[in-house]
Write a protein that holds these residues in place. Structure first.
Motif, PDB file in Angstrom:
ATOM      1  N   LEU A  27       0.823  -1.206   0.000  1.00 39.98           N
ATOM      2  CA  LEU A  27       0.000   0.000   0.000  1.00 39.98           C
ATOM      3  C   LEU A  27       0.859   1.258   0.000  1.00 39.98           C
ATOM      4  CD1 LEU A  27      -2.779  -1.135   2.488  1.00 39.98           C
ATOM      5  CD2 LEU A  27      -3.031  -0.766   0.024  1.00 39.98           C
ATOM      6  N   GLU A  28       2.014   1.187   0.645  1.00 42.34           N
ATOM      7  CA  GLU A  28       2.920   2.339   0.627  1.00 42.34           C
ATOM      8  C   GLU A  28       3.439   2.585  -0.781  1.00 42.34           C
ATOM      9  OE1 GLU A  28       6.939   4.020   2.894  1.00 42.34           O
ATOM     10  OE2 GLU A  28       6.295   1.937   3.192  1.00 42.34           O
ATOM     11  N   ILE A  29       3.846   1.525  -1.455  1.00 41.95           N
ATOM     12  CA  ILE A  29       4.320   1.646  -2.833  1.00 41.95           C
ATOM     13  C   ILE A  29       3.233   2.245  -3.715  1.00 41.95           C
ATOM     14  CG2 ILE A  29       4.948   0.295  -4.891  1.00 41.95           C
ATOM     15  CD1 ILE A  29       6.332  -1.681  -2.872  1.00 41.95           C
ATOM     16  N   LEU A  30       2.016   1.825  -3.484  1.00 37.66           N
ATOM     17  CA  LEU A  30       0.911   2.204  -4.348  1.00 37.66           C
ATOM     18  C   LEU A  30       0.381   3.601  -4.068  1.00 37.66           C
ATOM     19  CD1 LEU A  30      -0.819   0.934  -6.611  1.00 37.66           C
ATOM     20  CD2 LEU A  30      -2.381   0.123  -4.831  1.00 37.66           C
ATOM     21  N   ALA A  31       0.400   4.031  -2.793  1.00 37.17           N
ATOM     22  CA  ALA A  31      -0.387   5.224  -2.477  1.00 37.17           C
ATOM     23  C   ALA A  31       0.253   6.233  -1.530  1.00 37.17           C
ATOM     24  CB  ALA A  31      -1.731   4.783  -1.882  1.00 37.17           C
ATOM     25  N   SER A  32       1.392   5.928  -0.934  1.00 37.06           N
ATOM     26  CA  SER A  32       1.955   6.867   0.034  1.00 37.06           C
ATOM     27  C   SER A  32       2.357   8.177  -0.640  1.00 37.06           C
ATOM     28  CB  SER A  32       3.175   6.269   0.735  1.00 37.06           C
ATOM     29  OG  SER A  32       3.845   7.271   1.494  1.00 37.06           O
ATOM     30  N   PRO A  33       1.953   9.325  -0.072  1.00 34.25           N
ATOM     31  CA  PRO A  33       2.351  10.621  -0.649  1.00 34.25           C
ATOM     32  C   PRO A  33       3.835  10.919  -0.464  1.00 34.25           C
ATOM     33  CG  PRO A  33       1.156  10.944   1.408  1.00 34.25           C
ATOM     34  CD  PRO A  33       1.047   9.487   1.083  1.00 34.25           C
ATOM     35  N   GLU A  34       4.507  10.110   0.360  1.00 33.31           N
ATOM     36  CA  GLU A  34       5.927  10.334   0.631  1.00 33.31           C
ATOM     37  C   GLU A  34       6.837   9.660  -0.396  1.00 33.31           C
ATOM     38  OE1 GLU A  34       6.639  12.432   3.022  1.00 33.31           O
ATOM     39  OE2 GLU A  34       4.485  12.550   3.426  1.00 33.31           O
ATOM     40  N   ILE A  35       6.259   8.878  -1.288  1.00 35.55           N
ATOM     41  CA  ILE A  35       7.071   8.138  -2.257  1.00 35.55           C
ATOM     42  C   ILE A  35       7.720   9.090  -3.257  1.00 35.55           C
ATOM     43  CG2 ILE A  35       6.886   6.609  -4.279  1.00 35.55           C
ATOM     44  CD1 ILE A  35       7.054   5.045  -1.763  1.00 35.55           C
TER      45      ILE A  35
END
Length: 368
Positions: A27-35
């Motif tokens: 989910l971090e890969i897909l949607a985190s604004p910090e990526i």
């Protein structure tokens, strides 16, 4: 805890070791604004390079039967509920399909993908496809993939014995979201076809269509499912908003979202062929080059009922991005014009601004 600077390297290392990713990481890969998108694509690119190097495989679809489908898949212009003005036709003549396979090979296409609308195969249609596939193997010699709806084990075995390499049957979306997309079959029906084809010795080809109102968890579910199944060929399609289809436009996709989805599939399926499928032109737009860091395969010359970029534009995209076309020597790449003639803006060969230049063909001495 992993520092921000080391996170992308960790994901590359986990993918190369074929280790599982947690749902939180997905989910971090897909949607985190910090990526950081460039770091993410670079990390996915390191995984891609390990197996495929800079090579890009080219596939072509032949829609061998169009429309006439009793299914109600909301995204599809061939479904019984679509108002799209598709040209409906039954299975093309055998000689025509074989000849089109020959033409595809002459154009350098790596794999020839036959797609037939409808619910699935019966014994008669299985025999027809088996004969077509056998002829393509004997007379043409090109790798083949077939998408023909639901397939039983004995049918899959007959196709395998005839020389079929892969059977395509996309999951399209997650199990929980499937009832929102189609009611005439179930997610389990799709899994059963994939199990039947694999049991028969065929490679699976299965992926998704993004942009159909799914949640982030739905995307993760599909990426994890194809990993669990060990699918070696994964097309990632992006919904083309075509009026007339029940599922039209959820305004979910932009180039960054599309790159993230491809990177997620690459991390979870490090050795699989990840294909930028339908809709890449309109949704990835200027990030198609960046997407090649995750994807190593593309379709050319259109899809089922929608068109794509012309062949040479795709080839130029690949080469301009620093990648290589697999089996390039076999392609008839039209490259005989003078270098200056290749320059174009929005596919328009005229680069002059009509507001500040004289009409085309007007001699300087006669125009004011």
């Amino acid at each position: 805890m992993t520092s921000e600077s080391n996170k992308y390297q960790l994901w590359t290392s986990k993918a190369l070791a074929n280790e599982d990713f947690s749902r939180e990481e997905c989910l971090e890969i897909l949607a985190s604004p910090e990526i950081d998108l460039l770091k993410l694509a670079s990390a996915a690119g390191d995984v891609r390079m390990k197996t495929f190097g800079k090579k890009v495989k080219i596939h072509q679809i032949n829609n061998v039967q169009n429309g006439l489908c009793p299914e109600d898949c909301g995204y599809c212009g061939q479904s019984k509920d679509s108002d799209l003005p598709v040209n409906k036709y039954a299975l093309k003549p055998e000689d025509e399909i074989v000849e089109e396979a020959r033409q595809a090979k002459e154009r350098g296409v790596y794999r020839y993908c036959m797609v037939s609308s409808g619910t699935g195969l019966n014994d008669k249609r299985t025999d027809q496809f088996a004969n077509i596939i056998q002829r393509i193997q004997d007379e043409v010699g090109i790798k083949t993939c077939l998408s023909a709806g639901f397939v039983e084990y004995e049918q899959a075995k007959k196709l395998k014995d005839a020389g079929l390499d892969r059977l395509n049957h996309n999951l399209n979306t997650s199990e929980s979201h499937t009832p929102e997309i189609v009611t005439t079959h179930t997610y389990e029906d799709r899994l059963e076809t994939l199990r039947n084809s694999r049991k028969a010795g065929l490679e699976n080809c299965s992926g998704m269509i993004a942009g159909m109102g799914e949640s982030d968890n739905d995307v993760v579910d599909v990426a994890l499912e194809v990993r669990r199944l060990g699918v070696p060929s994964i097309p990632v399609n992006f919904l083309v908003p075509v009026e007339g289809n029940r599922i039209f436009d959820f305004d979910q996709l932009d180039p960054i979202r599309c790159v993230r989805i491809l990177c997620l599939f690459r991390f979870l399926n490090p050795k699989a062929e990840i294909r930028m499928g339908g809709g890449r032109e309109g949704h990835l737009r200027g990030l198609q080059s960046l997407a090649l860091y995750a994807a190593n395969s593309v379709f050319v010359e259109g899809y089922l009922v929608t068109r794509g970029d012309r062949k040479n534009k795709v080839f130029r995209l690949i080469k301009d991005a620093g990648f290589e076309i697999e089996n390039e020597a076999a392609f008839n790449i039209e490259d005989d014009e003078a270098s200056s003639k290749k320059f174009s803006i929005d596919d328009n060969p005229s680069i002059l601004n009509p507001k500040t230049t004289k009409p085309e063909g007007c001699a300087p001495s006669t125009c004011s």
